[in-house]
Design a protein around this motif. Structure first.
Motif, PDB file in Angstrom:
ATOM      1  N   GLU A  78      13.237 -32.676  15.046  1.00  0.00           N
ATOM      2  CA  GLU A  78      12.675 -31.329  15.021  1.00  0.00           C
ATOM      3  C   GLU A  78      13.443 -30.406  15.967  1.00  0.00           C
ATOM      4  O   GLU A  78      13.758 -30.773  17.099  1.00  0.00           O
ATOM      5  N   ASN A  85      13.169 -38.171  16.283  1.00  0.00           N
ATOM      6  CA  ASN A  85      12.531 -36.898  15.965  1.00  0.00           C
ATOM      7  C   ASN A  85      13.608 -35.821  16.000  1.00  0.00           C
ATOM      8  O   ASN A  85      14.132 -35.492  17.055  1.00  0.00           O
ATOM      9  N   GLU A 123       8.454 -42.636  20.524  1.00  0.00           N
ATOM     10  CA  GLU A 123       8.519 -41.361  19.811  1.00  0.00           C
ATOM     11  C   GLU A 123       8.399 -40.234  20.825  1.00  0.00           C
ATOM     12  O   GLU A 123       7.663 -40.342  21.806  1.00  0.00           O
ATOM     13  N   TYR A 127      -0.303 -28.748  23.512  1.00  0.00           N
ATOM     14  CA  TYR A 127       1.093 -28.465  23.838  1.00  0.00           C
ATOM     15  C   TYR A 127       1.243 -27.961  25.272  1.00  0.00           C
ATOM     16  O   TYR A 127       2.297 -28.120  25.884  1.00  0.00           O
ATOM     17  N   SER A 171       7.381 -36.404  20.870  1.00  0.00           N
ATOM     18  CA  SER A 171       6.745 -35.371  20.063  1.00  0.00           C
ATOM     19  C   SER A 171       6.967 -33.995  20.680  1.00  0.00           C
ATOM     20  O   SER A 171       7.527 -33.853  21.772  1.00  0.00           O
ATOM     21  N   ARG A 172       6.489 -32.996  19.991  1.00  0.00           N
ATOM     22  CA  ARG A 172       6.544 -31.636  20.520  1.00  0.00           C
ATOM     23  C   ARG A 172       5.783 -31.549  21.843  1.00  0.00           C
ATOM     24  O   ARG A 172       6.234 -30.902  22.795  1.00  0.00           O
TER      25      ARG A 172
END
Length: 280
Positions: free
Chosen positions: A91, A89, A231, A121, A233-234
């Motif tokens: 990002e 990722n 993974e 989040y 993620s945010r």
């Protein structure tokens, strides 16, 4: 013959692996300009009667949330290589950080690309004082630069020892808008801009903090990978952000050390001028 010659000269020379540095940064290594910067800093500090503990530095730093780095591992002698899973990722999330000589806390602003925030989040142990923001690029901009100042003022105004605070920053365009500078002067904040292309020498956050922050971030990513994460993620990033951030900024020595290494407090230009020899 080259190796033999080097061996014969081993009392006088040694081999070092070169490090890359942008041409603009190398061109900024002018002793007179560096000395002028320190004179201007002292003049501003003395003229406005700014106390050491009222001096701050802020800057942005970015995290590619699923990117770690390799580390040393012990393996049997016949093993030629070790691979770990890469979450892949890429990002980018930007964190706007502040450091203060007195160790005062100014919560970061976290900026990410996107049109909205999702509630998931924030279901974690994040400091409730962290400010979240969005931009189309994931970077700061003029609007967020002003938002930062309001945030900074909220957490520092009542803690000021003297009448004025100094805020040191680089020459990013969002720090130089008329609105940004007007806000500073209206709220007893004296803006102090670093010379162009010198943050690697003169900015406390760059010299004394960000390397440790990135190191602790990458350690956290590796930890997630070794625990089986396929993974990151945010949401995952926000879940462990507080851990690696606290590990850096709650170090009681890091604040004063960053200002000392950049020759600001105590005022000692030689801290920087001696470093110039490393780049010659």
């Amino acid at each position: 013959w080259t190796k033999a010659w080097i061996k014969r000269q081993s009392n006088y020379i040694k081999g070092l692996k070169s490090k890359s540095l942008s041409a603009k940064r190398l061109a900024s290594h002018i002793v007179e300009d560096i000395e002028g910067y320190f004179k201007a800093f002292k003049k501003c500090k003395d003229y406005w009667g700014i106390q050491d503990k009222d001096i701050y530095n802020f800057d942005e730093t970015g995290f590619q949330i699923g990117v770690s780095s390799g580390e040393m591992v012990l393996v049997p002698k016949d093993i030629l290589a070790v691979y770990t899973a890469d979450p892949e990722n890429k990002e980018l999330i930007t964190s706007v950080e502040t450091i203060n000589y007195g160790g005062r806390k100014v919560p970061p602003i976290i900026i990410f690309a996107g049109a909205y925030h999702l509630r998931r989040y924030f279901k974690n142990n994040l400091d409730g004082d962290i400010l979240f923001a969005r931009s189309s690029s994931g970077y700061s901009n003029d609007k967020l630069g002003l938002k930062y100042l309001e945030h900074f003022n909220r957490y520092t105004q009542s803690k000021s020892i003297g009448q004025y605070r100094m805020l040191i920053f680089d020459g990013h365009g969002s720090h130089l808008t008329q609105e940004f500078l007007d806000f500073c002067w209206q709220h007893h904040i004296r803006p102090f801009q670093l010379p162009a292309h010198t943050t690697h020498l003169l900015q406390p956050l760059d010299v004394g903090v960000f390397q440790s922050l990135k190191h602790n971030f990458k350690k956290e990513v590796r930890k997630q990978v070794f625990m089986g994460a396929k993974e990151i993620s945010r949401t995952d990033f926000f879940a462990f952000f507080q851990r690696f951030h606290d590990k850096t900024f709650k170090n009681p020595r890091i604040h004063k050390s960053a200002f000392r290494k950049t020759g600001l407090i105590p005022l000692d230009p030689q801290q920087v001028l001696l470093k110039l020899k490393e780049y010659q």
